[in-house]
Design an enzyme around this catalytic site. Structure first.
Site, mmCIF file in Angstrom:
data_model
loop_
_atom_site.group_PDB
_atom_site.id
_atom_site.type_symbol
_atom_site.label_atom_id
_atom_site.label_comp_id
_atom_site.label_asym_id
_atom_site.label_seq_id
_atom_site.Cartn_x
_atom_site.Cartn_y
_atom_site.Cartn_z
ATOM 1 N N ASP A 8 0.860 -1.180 0.000
ATOM 2 C CA ASP A 8 0.000 0.000 0.000
ATOM 3 C C ASP A 8 0.905 1.241 0.000
ATOM 4 O O ASP A 8 2.112 1.146 0.236
ATOM 5 C CB ASP A 8 -0.873 -0.054 1.262
ATOM 6 C CG ASP A 8 -1.675 1.208 1.490
ATOM 7 O OD1 ASP A 8 -2.325 1.674 0.540
ATOM 8 O OD2 ASP A 8 -1.628 1.741 2.619
ATOM 9 N N ASP A 10 -0.232 5.172 1.131
ATOM 10 C CA ASP A 10 -0.468 6.083 2.251
ATOM 11 C C ASP A 10 -0.556 5.327 3.568
ATOM 12 O O ASP A 10 -1.331 4.376 3.706
ATOM 13 C CB ASP A 10 -1.743 6.892 2.012
ATOM 14 C CG ASP A 10 -1.607 7.825 0.825
ATOM 15 O OD1 ASP A 10 -1.006 8.896 0.979
ATOM 16 O OD2 ASP A 10 -2.081 7.459 -0.267
ATOM 17 N N THR A 42 -2.762 0.651 -4.231
ATOM 18 C CA THR A 42 -3.181 1.873 -3.550
ATOM 19 C C THR A 42 -4.623 2.273 -3.875
ATOM 20 O O THR A 42 -5.169 1.856 -4.903
ATOM 21 C CB THR A 42 -2.238 3.035 -3.940
ATOM 22 O OG1 THR A 42 -2.655 4.250 -3.314
ATOM 23 C CG2 THR A 42 -2.226 3.255 -5.449
ATOM 24 N N GLY A 43 -5.186 3.076 -2.999
ATOM 25 C CA GLY A 43 -6.495 3.652 -3.274
ATOM 26 C C GLY A 43 -6.377 4.886 -4.142
ATOM 27 O O GLY A 43 -7.366 5.394 -4.663
ATOM 28 N N ASP A 236 -2.022 -0.982 5.986
ATOM 29 C CA ASP A 236 -2.328 -0.377 7.289
ATOM 30 C C ASP A 236 -3.808 -0.203 7.549
ATOM 31 O O ASP A 236 -4.208 0.033 8.681
ATOM 32 C CB ASP A 236 -1.652 0.997 7.400
ATOM 33 C CG ASP A 236 -2.323 2.040 6.506
ATOM 34 O OD1 ASP A 236 -2.473 1.786 5.281
ATOM 35 O OD2 ASP A 236 -2.708 3.108 7.014
ATOM 36 N N ASN A 239 -8.858 -1.085 3.399
ATOM 37 C CA ASN A 239 -8.851 -1.312 1.953
ATOM 38 C C ASN A 239 -7.683 -2.208 1.543
ATOM 39 O O ASN A 239 -7.555 -2.570 0.374
ATOM 40 C CB ASN A 239 -8.836 0.004 1.174
ATOM 41 C CG ASN A 239 -7.587 0.829 1.415
ATOM 42 O OD1 ASN A 239 -6.907 0.688 2.428
ATOM 43 N ND2 ASN A 239 -7.297 1.728 0.490
#
Length: 288
Positions: A8, A10, A42-43, A236, A239
């Site tokens: 991931d 962020d 990632t989102g 973390d 998602n």
């Protein structure tokens, strides 16, 4: 033996300054030198995910928008899972009914109806993360996104539907009322064609049910003929759960939410302490 690593961004690969530390860069390059494929999951939309990665000199495949878009190392789009009009209307009508603010992510940009609302939200997120960033710095960041075209201001999200080739990939909603947000999250999750997750306290991310990090990572693994038991994922927040649940080596960040730590078999240091690098070295050494 580890053959595939997904991380991931962020709260995981990036520190509070939204940078990839030298230690993380070197660990990724070390893994790649050992023949391990490293994937960014990632989102973020690609146009916001690629900047820190490219600046770090890394060349990797991307799972963006929680899996709604997958790109190869040369940035070519190899898969998309968008929200059709029925899905989008269902989501937006529910959010409007509940008075919940949201942004619309498309294949071409991020749309907002209220930049001042964005400012308020991002200041709150910074405070929750303990960064206590000044509002003016965040305002400048939002303005730069508007100036470079990644954040587009519209009077109504209805305008998006009139743009040829524009595909709605994700809707990101925010609210301070966590109880209300949780209730709406649960209601939207009951729709079998929608996937609902969170990337931080006070938000929910809604995509096509096929657009999940775990699903996208499994597709990449299949393409590379890699067993998911030989894959590692680091995250973390919720998602990231779909990919942590599928891999043989699920790793949580020290700053991650408790639900993610419960899924993981190993918890590394925080994103401020180059936890991704430490996880890579730990797992690669363990699998040798």
């Amino acid at each position: 033996m580890i053959k595939l690593i997904a991380t991931d961004m962020d709260g995981t690969l990036l520190n509070a300054s939204h940078e990839i530390t030298t230690e993380n860069i070197e660990a990724i390059q070390y893994a790649q030198s050992k023949g391990v494929t490293v994937v960014i999951a990632t989102g973020r939309a690609f146009y916001e995910a690629s900047t820190p990665v490219t600046e770090a000199g890394l060349k990797v495949p991307y799972i963006c928008l929680n899996g709604a878009e997958v790109r190869d190392e040369s940035f070519n789009i190899i898969h998309t899972s968008s929200l059709n009009k029925e899905m989008s209307d269902t989501i937006q009508n529910k959010l409007k009914q509940e008075g919940i603010y949201y942004q619309v992510y498309t294949n071409r940009g991020i749309y907002t109806e209220d930049p001042e609302k964005d400012l308020e939200i991002y200041v709150d997120i910074a405070k929750q993360a303990g960064q206590h960033a000044k509002a003016e710095i965040i305002r400048q960041h939002i303005q730069s996104r508007i100036d470079n075209g990644t954040l587009k201001v519209v009077s109504s999200y209805d305008e998006i539907e009139s743009v040829p080739g524009e595909l709605i990939m994700k809707i990101l909603a925010f609210d301070k009322d966590l109880q209300k947000l949780g209730r709406v999250k649960q209601e939207l999750a009951e729709h079998v064609n929608l996937a609902v997750s969170s990337s931080s306290v006070g938000n929910i991310e809604i995509t096509n049910a096929e657009a999940q990090k775990g699903t996208a990572l499994a597709a990449i693994a299949e393409q590379l003929n890699i067993d998911m038991q030989d894959a590692m994922a680091v995250g973390d927040n919720m998602n990231d759960a779909s990919m942590l649940e599928r891999v043989g080596y699920p790793v949580a960040m020290a700053n991650g939410v408790s639900a993610v730590k419960e899924i993981a078999t190993f918890t590394t240091d925080s994103n401020e302490e180059s936890g991704v690098a430490k996880a890579i070295y730990h797992v690669l050494k363990e699998s040798e």
